[in-house]
Design a protein around this motif. Structure first.
Motif, PDB file in Angstrom:
ATOM      1  N   VAL B  50     -28.851 126.037  40.629  1.00 49.69           N
ATOM      2  CA  VAL B  50     -29.566 125.572  41.278  1.00 49.69           C
ATOM      3  C   VAL B  50     -28.284 125.167  42.320  1.00 49.69           C
ATOM      4  CG1 VAL B  50     -30.265 123.681  40.784  1.00 49.69           C
ATOM      5  CG2 VAL B  50     -30.115 124.403  38.826  1.00 49.69           C
ATOM      6  N   ALA B  51     -29.536 124.922  43.351  1.00 47.56           N
ATOM      7  CA  ALA B  51     -28.777 124.769  44.642  1.00 47.56           C
ATOM      8  C   ALA B  51     -29.273 123.687  45.770  1.00 47.56           C
ATOM      9  CB  ALA B  51     -28.065 125.589  45.889  1.00 47.56           C
ATOM     10  N   GLY B  52     -29.269 122.221  45.192  1.00 48.40           N
ATOM     11  CA  GLY B  52     -30.486 121.447  45.389  1.00 48.40           C
ATOM     12  C   GLY B  52     -31.801 121.409  45.529  1.00 48.40           C
ATOM     13  N   ALA B  53     -32.903 122.110  46.139  1.00 46.39           N
ATOM     14  CA  ALA B  53     -34.029 121.928  45.782  1.00 46.39           C
ATOM     15  C   ALA B  53     -34.247 123.388  45.248  1.00 46.39           C
ATOM     16  CB  ALA B  53     -34.914 121.651  47.315  1.00 46.39           C
ATOM     17  N   ILE B  54     -33.314 124.085  45.551  1.00 44.91           N
ATOM     18  CA  ILE B  54     -33.130 125.639  45.383  1.00 44.91           C
ATOM     19  C   ILE B  54     -32.975 125.973  43.919  1.00 44.91           C
ATOM     20  CG2 ILE B  54     -32.149 128.266  45.959  1.00 44.91           C
ATOM     21  CD1 ILE B  54     -31.427 127.000  48.745  1.00 44.91           C
ATOM     22  N   ARG B  55     -33.692 126.555  43.542  1.00 45.72           N
ATOM     23  CA  ARG B  55     -33.378 126.595  42.627  1.00 45.72           C
ATOM     24  C   ARG B  55     -33.911 128.769  41.252  1.00 45.72           C
ATOM     25  NH1 ARG B  55     -33.094 123.605  36.933  1.00 45.72           N
ATOM     26  NH2 ARG B  55     -32.603 121.826  38.629  1.00 45.72           N
ATOM     27  N   ALA B  56     -33.409 129.166  40.721  1.00 47.15           N
ATOM     28  CA  ALA B  56     -33.591 130.298  40.342  1.00 47.15           C
ATOM     29  C   ALA B  56     -32.959 130.847  38.774  1.00 47.15           C
ATOM     30  CB  ALA B  56     -33.234 131.246  41.746  1.00 47.15           C
ATOM     31  N   LYS B  57     -34.364 131.225  38.042  1.00 46.06           N
ATOM     32  CA  LYS B  57     -33.909 131.160  36.877  1.00 46.06           C
ATOM     33  C   LYS B  57     -33.874 133.002  36.280  1.00 46.06           C
ATOM     34  CE  LYS B  57     -34.199 129.330  31.838  1.00 46.06           C
ATOM     35  NZ  LYS B  57     -34.738 128.434  31.894  1.00 46.06           N
ATOM     36  N   GLY B  58     -33.119 133.306  35.591  1.00 50.17           N
ATOM     37  CA  GLY B  58     -33.109 135.215  35.329  1.00 50.17           C
ATOM     38  C   GLY B  58     -32.274 135.431  36.110  1.00 50.17           C
ATOM     39  N   ARG B  59     -32.052 137.266  36.025  1.00 46.74           N
ATOM     40  CA  ARG B  59     -30.941 137.747  36.934  1.00 46.74           C
ATOM     41  C   ARG B  59     -32.137 138.287  38.172  1.00 46.74           C
ATOM     42  NH1 ARG B  59     -28.598 140.800  32.562  1.00 46.74           N
ATOM     43  NH2 ARG B  59     -26.810 139.279  31.884  1.00 46.74           N
ATOM     44  N   ALA B  60     -33.990 138.610  37.765  1.00 49.59           N
ATOM     45  CA  ALA B  60     -34.004 138.893  38.774  1.00 49.59           C
ATOM     46  C   ALA B  60     -34.105 138.162  39.788  1.00 49.59           C
ATOM     47  CB  ALA B  60     -35.496 139.496  37.548  1.00 49.59           C
ATOM     48  N   GLU B  61     -34.957 136.919  39.287  1.00 53.02           N
ATOM     49  CA  GLU B  61     -35.324 135.688  40.463  1.00 53.02           C
ATOM     50  C   GLU B  61     -33.942 135.257  41.126  1.00 53.02           C
ATOM     51  OE1 GLU B  61     -38.081 133.223  37.950  1.00 53.02           O
ATOM     52  OE2 GLU B  61     -37.603 131.656  39.889  1.00 53.02           O
ATOM     53  N   ILE B  62     -32.492 135.512  39.891  1.00 47.59           N
ATOM     54  CA  ILE B  62     -31.174 134.459  40.594  1.00 47.59           C
ATOM     55  C   ILE B  62     -30.916 136.146  42.227  1.00 47.59           C
ATOM     56  CG2 ILE B  62     -28.834 135.008  40.320  1.00 47.59           C
ATOM     57  CD1 ILE B  62     -29.295 133.787  37.676  1.00 47.59           C
ATOM     58  N   ARG B  63     -31.140 137.137  41.590  1.00 49.55           N
ATOM     59  CA  ARG B  63     -31.189 138.761  42.688  1.00 49.55           C
ATOM     60  C   ARG B  63     -31.688 138.124  44.078  1.00 49.55           C
ATOM     61  NH1 ARG B  63     -30.551 144.859  42.190  1.00 49.55           N
ATOM     62  NH2 ARG B  63     -30.190 145.159  44.012  1.00 49.55           N
ATOM     63  N   ALA B  64     -32.950 138.528  44.146  1.00 50.00           N
ATOM     64  CA  ALA B  64     -34.223 137.966  45.381  1.00 50.00           C
ATOM     65  C   ALA B  64     -33.369 136.969  45.533  1.00 50.00           C
ATOM     66  CB  ALA B  64     -36.045 137.835  44.278  1.00 50.00           C
ATOM     67  N   LEU B  65     -33.511 135.714  44.954  1.00 52.66           N
ATOM     68  CA  LEU B  65     -32.977 134.054  45.820  1.00 52.66           C
ATOM     69  C   LEU B  65     -32.110 134.854  46.717  1.00 52.66           C
ATOM     70  CD1 LEU B  65     -33.481 131.211  45.856  1.00 52.66           C
ATOM     71  CD2 LEU B  65     -31.384 131.103  44.746  1.00 52.66           C
ATOM     72  N   VAL B  66     -30.402 135.406  46.074  1.00 54.61           N
ATOM     73  CA  VAL B  66     -29.324 135.154  47.043  1.00 54.61           C
ATOM     74  C   VAL B  66     -29.818 136.461  48.524  1.00 54.61           C
ATOM     75  CG1 VAL B  66     -28.146 134.156  45.922  1.00 54.61           C
ATOM     76  CG2 VAL B  66     -28.523 136.730  45.024  1.00 54.61           C
ATOM     77  N   GLU B  67     -30.371 137.166  48.038  1.00 55.33           N
ATOM     78  CA  GLU B  67     -30.596 138.714  48.537  1.00 55.33           C
ATOM     79  C   GLU B  67     -31.781 137.805  50.075  1.00 55.33           C
ATOM     80  OE1 GLU B  67     -31.378 142.115  46.355  1.00 55.33           O
ATOM     81  OE2 GLU B  67     -32.977 141.997  46.638  1.00 55.33           O
ATOM     82  N   GLY B  68     -32.210 137.205  49.789  1.00 56.29           N
ATOM     83  CA  GLY B  68     -33.517 135.878  50.474  1.00 56.29           C
ATOM     84  C   GLY B  68     -32.416 135.380  50.869  1.00 56.29           C
TER      85      GLY B  68
END
Lengths: 153, 148
Positions: B50-68
């Motif tokens: 979680v970082a402010g309004a940014i949120r990701a749950k589970g490894r696949a989503e987290i990986r996609a978030l930082v790649e983005g």
């Protein structure tokens, strides 16, 4: 066998002591930045001393009162928002006493809403185990950049 | 508790704290090394970032978030941005759960090849032991400076 149990106990104790002292130095910056001077003052031994650019105090209540009177507040945005960063301490253990040196940096929110490194210094510490807890027996906060000579000794 | 059990528990506590500290440095290394598979693996299966309004749950989503974030919140190329972590305070809550707070600095390569303190923030973590190692159940990374 008896000898080895004793030495395991001693080795474990040394590691626990180091860990507790590390934690003490982190609690210090956390309470300081939160300006919880009551909790901060409890990190000092009953006759513990603090000396720095802000002044001098001996004993938790005196340290708390001195800092409460002189230390500027730490307002969040849009205020300056001070953050101390402290390094891992260099620790020398000696039974229920220890000495340490810790590098500290003070970062504030500056013009342009960017973090600015304002001050860099080091703490010279003496720690003491009092009532089973490590506390500051003496902490001297030196400011190295910009250089400021501490008055008194 | 026998003496041996007491020693075992005390040793385990020290090992846990040490392993969690290592997790924090692994995190910065994976992020700055832009190894986002390794980065995502530092989270628990149900882990959340979680970082402010940014949120990701589970490894696949987290990986996609930082790649983005590449070329945006993170430098596009290796060696252009660095996370410096400091001030770890770790609280073990049970045998398999802990909380921690740290301070982070985000340093980028600025004009004239000079380091620039771009941001400062902190981490609020919930950690769990899963599959034999400590991982993030929640890593919240609010930015404190800039504030606006």
């Amino acid at each position: 066998v008896g000898e080895s149990v004793e030495s395991v106990e001693e080795r474990l104790r040394r590691l626990e002591d180091r860990e507790e002292i590390r934690r003490l130095t982190q609690e210090y910056r956390r309470q300081l930045d939160a300006r919880d001077l009551e909790a901060y003052s409890q990190l000092f031994a009953s006759d513990g001393e603090w000396r720095g650019g802000t002044g001098y105090g001996r004993g938790p209540a005196a340290i708390r009162d001195m800092l409460a009177g002189r230390l500027p507040g730490n307002p969040g945005p849009p205020g300056p928002t001070s953050w101390h960063l402290v390094s891992d301490p260099e620790i020398e253990l000696d039974g229920d006493q220890a000495t340490g040196t810790v590098t500290w940096a003070l970062i504030q929110r500056g013009d342009g809403d960017a973090p600015v490194l304002r001050l860099l210094g080091h703490y010279q510490d003496t720690y003491r185990r009092e009532n089973g807890r490590w506390r500051f027996q003496r902490r001297v906060a030196h400011t190295d950049i910009p250089h400021r000579e501490l008055s008194g000794s | 508790m026998t003496r041996a059990e007491g020693v075992e528990a005390r040793l385990r506590r020290l090992e846990d704290i040490e392993e969690i500290r290592q997790l924090f440095t692994d995190y910065a290394a994976a992020l700055d090394g832009k190894d986002f598979a390794a980065y995502a693996d530092l989270f628990a299966r149900e882990g959340e970032f979680v970082a402010g309004a940014i949120r990701a749950k589970g490894r696949a989503e987290i990986r996609a978030l930082v790649e983005g974030m590449l070329g945006g919140l993170l430098g596009a190329e290796l060696g252009q941005d660095f996370h410096v972590i400091a001030n770890p305070l770790i609280e073990l809550e049970s045998a398999d759960r802990a909380r921690a707070q740290l301070t982070w600095l985000y340093v980028v390569r600025g004009p004239g090849d000079q380091p620039v303190l771009a941001k400062l923030g902190h981490y609020d973590d919930v950690l769990v032991r899963e599959d034999g190692r400590w991982r993030f159940l929640t890593r919240s990374a609010p930015t404190d400076i800039p504030a606006m």
